[in-house]
Design a protein around this motif. Structure first.
Motif, PDB file in Angstrom:
ATOM      1  N   GLN A 267       8.780 -47.991 -42.026  1.00  0.00           N
ATOM      2  CA  GLN A 267       9.790 -48.747 -41.294  1.00  0.00           C
ATOM      3  C   GLN A 267      11.124 -48.021 -41.309  1.00  0.00           C
ATOM      4  N   ASN A 268      12.103 -48.546 -40.576  1.00  0.00           N
ATOM      5  CA  ASN A 268      13.318 -47.771 -40.348  1.00  0.00           C
ATOM      6  C   ASN A 268      14.202 -47.619 -41.581  1.00  0.00           C
ATOM      7  N   ILE A 269      13.952 -48.356 -42.661  1.00  0.00           N
ATOM      8  CA  ILE A 269      14.693 -48.093 -43.894  1.00  0.00           C
ATOM      9  C   ILE A 269      14.211 -46.804 -44.571  1.00  0.00           C
ATOM     10  N   ASP A 270      13.135 -46.192 -44.046  1.00  0.00           N
ATOM     11  CA  ASP A 270      12.590 -44.965 -44.631  1.00  0.00           C
ATOM     12  C   ASP A 270      13.238 -43.695 -44.073  1.00  0.00           C
ATOM     13  N   PHE A 271      13.918 -43.792 -42.958  1.00  0.00           N
ATOM     14  CA  PHE A 271      14.417 -42.580 -42.313  1.00  0.00           C
ATOM     15  C   PHE A 271      15.463 -41.856 -43.158  1.00  0.00           C
ATOM     16  N   ALA A 272      16.449 -42.593 -43.669  1.00  0.00           N
ATOM     17  CA  ALA A 272      17.527 -41.948 -44.423  1.00  0.00           C
ATOM     18  C   ALA A 272      16.967 -41.165 -45.606  1.00  0.00           C
ATOM     19  N   GLU A 273      16.037 -41.782 -46.342  1.00  0.00           N
ATOM     20  CA  GLU A 273      15.446 -41.113 -47.492  1.00  0.00           C
ATOM     21  C   GLU A 273      14.650 -39.868 -47.073  1.00  0.00           C
ATOM     22  N   THR A 274      13.966 -39.980 -45.944  1.00  0.00           N
ATOM     23  CA  THR A 274      13.179 -38.846 -45.441  1.00  0.00           C
ATOM     24  C   THR A 274      14.078 -37.678 -45.066  1.00  0.00           C
ATOM     25  N   PHE A 275      15.176 -37.970 -44.371  1.00  0.00           N
ATOM     26  CA  PHE A 275      16.089 -36.898 -43.968  1.00  0.00           C
ATOM     27  C   PHE A 275      16.698 -36.222 -45.195  1.00  0.00           C
ATOM     28  N   LEU A 276      17.073 -37.009 -46.206  1.00  0.00           N
ATOM     29  CA  LEU A 276      17.633 -36.432 -47.429  1.00  0.00           C
ATOM     30  C   LEU A 276      16.594 -35.579 -48.154  1.00  0.00           C
ATOM     31  N   ASP A 277      15.362 -36.076 -48.165  1.00  0.00           N
ATOM     32  CA  ASP A 277      14.285 -35.357 -48.842  1.00  0.00           C
ATOM     33  C   ASP A 277      14.001 -34.026 -48.149  1.00  0.00           C
ATOM     34  N   ILE A 278      13.986 -34.027 -46.823  1.00  0.00           N
ATOM     35  CA  ILE A 278      13.773 -32.785 -46.078  1.00  0.00           C
ATOM     36  C   ILE A 278      14.841 -31.751 -46.441  1.00  0.00           C
ATOM     37  N   ALA A 279      16.079 -32.224 -46.590  1.00  0.00           N
ATOM     38  CA  ALA A 279      17.202 -31.330 -46.883  1.00  0.00           C
ATOM     39  C   ALA A 279      17.373 -31.074 -48.378  1.00  0.00           C
TER      40      ALA A 279
ATOM     41  N   GLN B 193      16.629 -48.501 -50.103  1.00  0.00           N
ATOM     42  CA  GLN B 193      15.476 -49.400 -50.234  1.00  0.00           C
ATOM     43  C   GLN B 193      14.193 -48.886 -49.611  1.00  0.00           C
ATOM     44  N   GLY B 194      14.248 -47.764 -48.906  1.00  0.00           N
ATOM     45  CA  GLY B 194      13.047 -47.222 -48.297  1.00  0.00           C
ATOM     46  C   GLY B 194      12.439 -46.124 -49.139  1.00  0.00           C
ATOM     47  N   LYS B 195      11.495 -45.402 -48.529  1.00  0.00           N
ATOM     48  CA  LYS B 195      10.813 -44.301 -49.197  1.00  0.00           C
ATOM     49  C   LYS B 195      10.746 -43.107 -48.261  1.00  0.00           C
ATOM     50  N   SER B 196      10.826 -41.914 -48.829  1.00  0.00           N
ATOM     51  CA  SER B 196      10.614 -40.711 -48.025  1.00  0.00           C
ATOM     52  C   SER B 196       9.170 -40.677 -47.543  1.00  0.00           C
ATOM     53  N   ILE B 197       8.996 -40.375 -46.262  1.00  0.00           N
ATOM     54  CA  ILE B 197       7.636 -40.310 -45.709  1.00  0.00           C
ATOM     55  C   ILE B 197       7.100 -38.880 -45.680  1.00  0.00           C
ATOM     56  N   ILE B 198       7.760 -37.955 -46.380  1.00  0.00           N
ATOM     57  CA  ILE B 198       7.277 -36.575 -46.393  1.00  0.00           C
ATOM     58  C   ILE B 198       5.816 -36.471 -46.831  1.00  0.00           C
TER      59      ILE B 198
END
Length: 428
Positions: A281-293, A302-307
């Motif tokens: 869900q859309n609470i996962d995007f911020a964590e994913t972008f940070l994880d990529i970088a 509150q979300g999770k990285s989807i990497i």
């Protein structure tokens, strides 16, 4: 949705619970963290969060919903108007930043947000005639009578039949071929069918413009040699009803508006053509972008990285259920306040508060057998155990996400607090 995108938090945490409410730009947002970690950041297009953007080296956004033709933009420079269609101009401005403004010695993160295909679906002229000649298949539920469902489905104000106007939505006043259609004296089901065709022609012509312009962005990455080392993600702020249940618009937890697109390209990481069906869900995007970088993810997101999912690996503790909450009633389209829990097989929705008889109504859908969600099984004794399990899961998610009961910022409560408090009902 866009507030959740930037913060990685549900709306009761980021404070943006209605379109009319304010947004606190001072709070933690992923782009600020990327910027601190050496990334150049840019936001171009629609954001619909009042106030000046923060954490972006460059930002140029549409005020509010923005305009389709000759739109005005707001940036650090103030206000400026560009001639043309908004989808083309947003891409032009993004390419201008990518090619002419950014420091090409540094990594970057750019967000390109289109207005299209938002209501009133005004496509660029080059697509209008092409789609005006097309006829589209009708969804099976176009003429839905909402039998077995509750107040929210029956009393909404987003129907093609009653809500969609000939002048504003279908451009009957400015497009001659539409006048010819709607001056035929059609009524009832036949009029709904004609309005649906006009709606689809406009909506999909707008989407064609988005498709073309996404292609322009991808072509730039290829021509500049950036395509081999750039992650591209495509999504939307919500799904949209395209005639299902006789509706347009979104907001509901019903599948057509609850489900959103998500495509991703990451050379060397994502297997081309692969498909994942885990719950994101859309609470996962911020964590994913940070994880990529390779930037630390704050513990209060509150979300999770989807990497892992992008790599084709589903963690053993990946979520089994999604939580959803819609707050804005009274408001546009008269969608009742509701929250719910959704798993792979079942979805439980709780409508509550003003405009709902006795303050509360529940709906249960067996998603595998009833993908169109026309059979509410909540009162079916065969599903009693499922209902209890999902109510427990709903309460667990409320606890996990620290959900608090919030009155809409533009609404004065007219009932006693007991009628507005989901916790009291769930504990029963």
């Amino acid at each position: 949705s866009r507030a959740s995108l930037l913060t990685g938090k549900h709306n009761h945490k980021n404070g943006k619970i209605t379109n009319k409410g304010s947004y606190n730009h001072d709070q933690q947002q992923f782009q600020k963290l990327l910027r601190k970690n050496g990334y150049q950041t840019a936001m171009i297009g629609k954001i619909h969060l009042n106030g000046e953007m923060q954490g972006f080296d460059y930002w140029e956004v549409l005020p509010g919903q923005g305009e389709y033709n000759n739109p005005q933009f707001v940036g650090e420079y103030g206000k400026k108007r560009y001639e043309g269609h908004s989808t083309d101009i947003i891409t032009d401005r993004a390419l201008n930043w990518l090619d002419n403004t950014r420091d090409k010695s540094k990594p970057f993160m750019a967000m390109v947000h289109y207005k299209a295909p938002h209501r009133n679906w005004l496509p660029a002229e080059r697509f209008r005639e092409k789609f005006a000649a097309m006829t589209f298949p009708e969804p099976e539920t176009l003429l839905d009578d909402y039998s077995g469902r509750g107040t929210a489905a029956r009393m909404q104000d987003m129907s093609i039949d009653k809500t969609m106007t000939t002048a504003k939505d279908l451009k009957g006043e400015i497009w001659e071929h539409r006048n010819a259609i709607f001056n035929k004296g059609l009524k009832g089901k036949e009029l709904v069918r004609e309005k649906y065709q006009a709606y689809m022609q406009d909506y999909l012509a707008c989407v064609a413009g988005v498709d073309e312009n996404v292609g322009r962005l991808l072509q730039y990455l290829k021509d500049s040699g950036l395509d081999k080392n750039t992650v591209v993600m495509y999504s939307a702020d919500q799904g949209f009803h395209l005639g299902e249940h006789g509706w347009f618009d979104k907001r509901f937890m019903y599948e057509e508006s609850f489900r959103t697109p998500l495509l991703a390209k990451w050379p060397g990481v994502i297997q081309p053509g692969s498909v994942n069906s885990d719950l994101v869900q859309n609470i996962d995007f911020a964590e994913t972008f940070l994880d990529i970088a390779e930037t630390r993810i704050p513990s209060d997101m509150q979300g999770k990285s989807i990497i892992p999912l992008l790599k084709g690996e589903t963690p053993g503790d990946w979520r089994k259920y999604l939580y959803y909450h819609y707050y804005q009633y009274p408001g546009n389209h008269r969608v009742r306040r509701h929250e719910g829990v959704c798993g792979q097989r079942y979805k439980l929705i709780r409508f509550y508060g003003l405009g709902v008889p006795d303050g509360e109504e529940w709906e249960l859908y067996y998603r595998e057998r009833d993908p169109q969600e026309v059979h509410n099984e909540y009162k079916n004794p065969e599903y009693a155990q499922i209902v209890e399990k999902l109510k427990t899961e709903l309460q667990n998610l409320r606890t996990q996400y620290q959900v608090v009961d919030i009155a809409p910022q533009n609404v004065k409560k007219k009932r006693k607090r007991g009628k507005e408090n989901p916790i009291s009902h769930l504990r029963q």
